[in-house]
Design a protein around this motif. Structure first.
Motif, PDB file in Angstrom:
ATOM      1  N   ALA A  10       0.818  -1.072  -0.063  1.00  0.00           N
ATOM      2  CA  ALA A  10       0.465  -0.176  -0.362  1.00  0.00           C
ATOM      3  C   ALA A  10       0.742   0.786  -0.297  1.00  0.00           C
ATOM      4  O   ALA A  10       0.403   2.162  -0.874  1.00  0.00           O
ATOM      5  CB  ALA A  10      -0.481  -0.008   1.304  1.00  0.00           C
ATOM      6  N   MET A  11       1.612   1.142   0.408  1.00  0.00           N
ATOM      7  CA  MET A  11       2.830   2.698   1.010  1.00  0.00           C
ATOM      8  C   MET A  11       3.703   2.405  -0.485  1.00  0.00           C
ATOM      9  O   MET A  11       4.484   3.306  -1.048  1.00  0.00           O
ATOM     10  CB  MET A  11       3.510   2.719   2.025  1.00  0.00           C
ATOM     11  CG  MET A  11       2.559   2.603   3.350  1.00  0.00           C
ATOM     12  SD  MET A  11       1.939   3.776   3.612  1.00  0.00           S
ATOM     13  CE  MET A  11       3.017   4.948   3.470  1.00  0.00           C
ATOM     14  N   GLN A 125      -1.183   6.065   3.760  1.00  0.00           N
ATOM     15  CA  GLN A 125      -1.614   5.560   2.018  1.00  0.00           C
ATOM     16  C   GLN A 125      -1.399   7.020   1.551  1.00  0.00           C
ATOM     17  O   GLN A 125      -0.784   7.352   0.220  1.00  0.00           O
ATOM     18  CB  GLN A 125      -2.562   4.835   2.232  1.00  0.00           C
ATOM     19  CG  GLN A 125      -2.443   4.059   0.481  1.00  0.00           C
ATOM     20  CD  GLN A 125      -3.458   3.084   0.149  1.00  0.00           C
ATOM     21  OE1 GLN A 125      -3.559   2.628   0.852  1.00  0.00           O
ATOM     22  NE2 GLN A 125      -3.446   2.301  -0.677  1.00  0.00           N
ATOM     23  N   ALA A 128       1.446   8.709   1.154  1.00  0.00           N
ATOM     24  CA  ALA A 128       2.375   8.230   0.013  1.00  0.00           C
ATOM     25  C   ALA A 128       2.137   8.856  -1.383  1.00  0.00           C
ATOM     26  O   ALA A 128       2.941   8.688  -2.455  1.00  0.00           O
ATOM     27  CB  ALA A 128       2.565   6.477   0.554  1.00  0.00           C
ATOM     28  N   VAL A 129       0.532   8.058  -1.701  1.00  0.00           N
ATOM     29  CA  VAL A 129      -0.358   9.072  -3.489  1.00  0.00           C
ATOM     30  C   VAL A 129       0.231  10.041  -3.168  1.00  0.00           C
ATOM     31  O   VAL A 129       0.904  10.383  -5.040  1.00  0.00           O
ATOM     32  CB  VAL A 129      -1.476   8.283  -2.923  1.00  0.00           C
ATOM     33  CG1 VAL A 129      -2.102   8.757  -4.657  1.00  0.00           C
ATOM     34  CG2 VAL A 129      -1.511   6.756  -2.804  1.00  0.00           C
ATOM     35  N   ASP A 277      -9.003   0.220   9.594  1.00  0.00           N
ATOM     36  CA  ASP A 277      -8.512   1.669  10.138  1.00  0.00           C
ATOM     37  C   ASP A 277      -8.797   1.976  11.199  1.00  0.00           C
ATOM     38  O   ASP A 277      -9.221   1.237  12.064  1.00  0.00           O
ATOM     39  CB  ASP A 277      -9.041   2.984   9.416  1.00  0.00           C
ATOM     40  CG  ASP A 277      -8.677   4.182   9.807  1.00  0.00           C
ATOM     41  OD1 ASP A 277      -8.897   5.102  10.312  1.00  0.00           O
ATOM     42  OD2 ASP A 277      -7.720   5.035   8.555  1.00  0.00           O
TER      43      ASP A 277
END
Length: 292
Positions: A10-11, A125, A128-129, A277
């Motif tokens: 995900a990261m 995330q 990161a995105v 989460d």
């Protein structure tokens, strides 16, 4: 600079994508071929089909994996990164691990003539995105200076905080602060809802005052809506808090709030919420209210 990125979770998936978009001479590797194929299709660069092919001749290897044992498996041994990468290389480990693992890897890297930087990240995330991560680093200053352009591809803030292990210790501080804050937010949301308040209005007004936080800004509304299917998972938070509590025991430190919140996360796991989460702490409170 030849760079390899290992771990397209995900990261790591978007982090490697930023390196590709910024024009680095890049190779990528992921143990899951399906995720590697997906990344290759999205970013237009083929993933390596073996660790040896990905790392050969590379000066900088960045990795973002799961836990201590994953890092040790990828870096060590005759077919590991330390043995395969170019002489005088630098490994930048973005995995959240124990500080002991970071110190161990730094010593082993030096035995091979390499440098090792523990560089866990914060920002989730979304960070990161969006290329807005924060990187907390430990290691040699000259090695850190050499990889700053790599870090700048996906981080808005990156700082060397001391020798090997310092990055992981700083990440522990980060997780301690987050754990207590999210529990406080969950309790506030639960209390207000049970008291019959319009919690959207409450959050709107107190979010402009001293109670404001990143967690309130980004998680309060979704908590109230019962939405927990995004962000940093409970399973990973418990893994991180395990490192925190182990380190605290070794140092004979008491972290009562952190230990308590860790158990609340265990309750969420027992409710089959391990992939929710971290803001799902609210669920444990709601479950307790139902039983009462």
């Amino acid at each position: 600079m030849q760079v390899c990125f290992i771990g397209l979770g995900a990261m790591g998936y978007p982090m490697a994508g930023h390196l590709q978009e910024k024009g680095f001479a890049l190779s990528v590797y992921n143990r899951s071929g399906a995720k590697a194929a997906q990344w290759s299709e999205q970013y237009g660069r083929g993933a390596s089909d073996s660790l040896a092919a990905a790392v050969a001749g590379v000066e900088v290897v960045a990795l973002c994996l799961g836990a201590d044992e994953d890092v040790r498996e990828v870096l060590t041994g005759p077919q590991g990164v330390f043995a395969l990468m170019a002489a005088g290389g630098i490994v930048v480990d973005h995995t959240t691990t124990s500080a002991a693992l970071a110190r161990e890897m730094a010593v082993l890297a030096a035995d091979y003539g390499h440098s090792f930087i523990d560089a866990p990240v914060s920002g989730g995330q979304a960070g990161a995105v969006n290329g807005r991560l924060t990187v907390m680093a430990g290691g040699d200053a000259s090695a850190f200076a050499r990889v700053e352009t790599v870090l700048a591809a996906y981080a808005a803030r990156y700082q060397l905080l001391g020798p090997a292990g310092s990055g992981q210790l700083a990440k522990m501080v980060n997780q301690i602060c987050i754990a207590g804050l999210v529990q406080g937010l969950a309790e506030g949301m639960h209390f207000g809802a049970q008291a019959g308040l319009d919690m959207a209005a409450v959050v709107d007004v107190i979010g402009a005052g001293a109670a404001q936080s990143w967690q309130m800004d980004n998680r309060a509304k979704t908590m109230l809506a019962g939405e927990f299917d995004f962000g940093f998972a409970v399973d990973w938070m418990r893994k991180d808090l395990g490192y925190v509590l182990d380190e605290a025991r070794q140092r004979k430190l008491s972290l009562p709030v952190t230990a308590l919140v860790d158990q609340f996360y265990a309750q969420v796991q027992n409710l089959n919420g391990g992939r929710y989460d971290t803001s799902s702490l609210l669920l444990a409170l709601q479950q307790g209210a139902k039983k009462a």
